[in-house]
Design a protein around this motif. Structure first.
Motif, short mmCIF file in Angstrom:
data_model
loop_
_atom_site.label_atom_id
_atom_site.label_comp_id
_atom_site.label_asym_id
_atom_site.label_seq_id
_atom_site.Cartn_x
_atom_site.Cartn_y
_atom_site.Cartn_z
N SER A 14 -3.36 2.12 -1.39
CA SER A 14 -4.48 1.79 -0.51
C SER A 14 -4.68 2.89 0.53
O SER A 14 -3.72 3.39 1.11
N GLY A 15 -5.93 3.29 0.72
CA GLY A 15 -6.26 4.37 1.62
C GLY A 15 -6.34 5.72 0.96
O GLY A 15 -6.79 6.70 1.57
N GLY A 16 -5.93 5.79 -0.29
CA GLY A 16 -5.95 7.05 -1.02
C GLY A 16 -7.31 7.38 -1.60
O GLY A 16 -8.30 6.66 -1.39
N LEU A 86 -9.64 4.08 -0.55
CA LEU A 86 -9.62 3.05 -1.58
C LEU A 86 -8.90 1.80 -1.12
O LEU A 86 -7.93 1.87 -0.34
N LYS A 87 -9.38 0.67 -1.62
CA LYS A 87 -8.83 -0.63 -1.27
C LYS A 87 -8.39 -1.33 -2.56
O LYS A 87 -8.92 -1.04 -3.64
N PRO A 88 -7.48 -2.28 -2.45
CA PRO A 88 -7.06 -3.02 -3.65
C PRO A 88 -8.24 -3.66 -4.39
O PRO A 88 -8.22 -3.75 -5.62
N GLU A 89 -9.25 -4.08 -3.65
CA GLU A 89 -10.40 -4.71 -4.31
C GLU A 89 -11.27 -3.72 -5.07
O GLU A 89 -12.22 -4.12 -5.75
N ASP A 90 -10.97 -2.42 -4.99
CA ASP A 90 -11.66 -1.42 -5.80
C ASP A 90 -11.04 -1.31 -7.20
O ASP A 90 -11.57 -0.58 -8.05
N GLN A 119 -9.50 3.49 -16.00
CA GLN A 119 -8.88 2.48 -15.14
C GLN A 119 -8.54 3.06 -13.78
O GLN A 119 -7.90 4.12 -13.67
N VAL A 120 -8.94 2.34 -12.74
CA VAL A 120 -8.55 2.66 -11.36
C VAL A 120 -7.79 1.48 -10.81
O VAL A 120 -8.28 0.35 -10.83
N SER A 121 -6.58 1.74 -10.36
CA SER A 121 -5.74 0.68 -9.79
C SER A 121 -5.32 1.11 -8.39
O SER A 121 -4.78 2.21 -8.22
N VAL A 122 -5.54 0.23 -7.43
CA VAL A 122 -5.20 0.52 -6.04
C VAL A 122 -4.16 -0.50 -5.59
O VAL A 122 -4.42 -1.69 -5.59
N SER A 123 -3.01 0.00 -5.20
CA SER A 123 -1.93 -0.88 -4.74
C SER A 123 -1.99 -1.06 -3.23
O SER A 123 -2.38 -0.15 -2.50
N SER A 124 -1.56 -2.22 -2.79
CA SER A 124 -1.61 -2.50 -1.34
C SER A 124 -0.33 -2.03 -0.63
O SER A 124 0.63 -1.66 -1.26
#
Length: 124
Positions: A14-16, A86-90, A119-124
């Motif tokens: 997250s934030g990346g 980037l946020k987890p909801e992205d 695929q884009v995965s954003v971890s919190s």
């Protein structure tokens, strides 16, 4: 043969940031509007951004304003989606698609050719 190929997805905190690429073959990508879409698990596909053949762009999703931008490189026949903060909801599969027109359409039905997605995965 017309083909769109996305790349650049991955796992980010997250934030990346990530930059997605959409490379076209079989046609000149700058003659048509190009849109980015995404689909999260269990959700409908939604539009993110679109860039017209002449340069102006529009946001389909208010949630990405101020964080995502779109651009094109005519020489590389490529459209980019720069994603910051980037946020987890992205988290979603991101697709690019070419419209039937030079301008950005309001309907997803006006997009003719689609890539396979990245695929884009954003971890919190």
């Amino acid at each position: 043969q017309v083909q769109l190929v996305e790349s650049g997805g991955g796992l980010v905190q997250s934030g990346g940031s990530l930059r997605l690429s959409c490379v076209a073959s079989g046609f000149a990508l700058d003659r048509y509007a190009i849109g980015w879409f995404r689909q999260a698990p269990g959700k409908r596909r939604e539009g993110v951004l679109c860039i017209s053949s002449t340069g102006p762009y529009i946001y389909y999703a208010d949630s990405v304003k101020g964080r995502f931008t779109i651009s094109r490189d005519k020489d590389k026949n490529t459209v980019y989606l720069q994603m910051n903060s980037l946020k987890p909801e992205d988290t979603a599969v991101y697709y690019c698609a070419s419209a039937d027109y030079y301008y950005c359409p309001s309907s997803v039905q006006s997009y003719r050719y689609w890539g396979q997605g990245t695929q884009v995965s954003v971890s919190s």
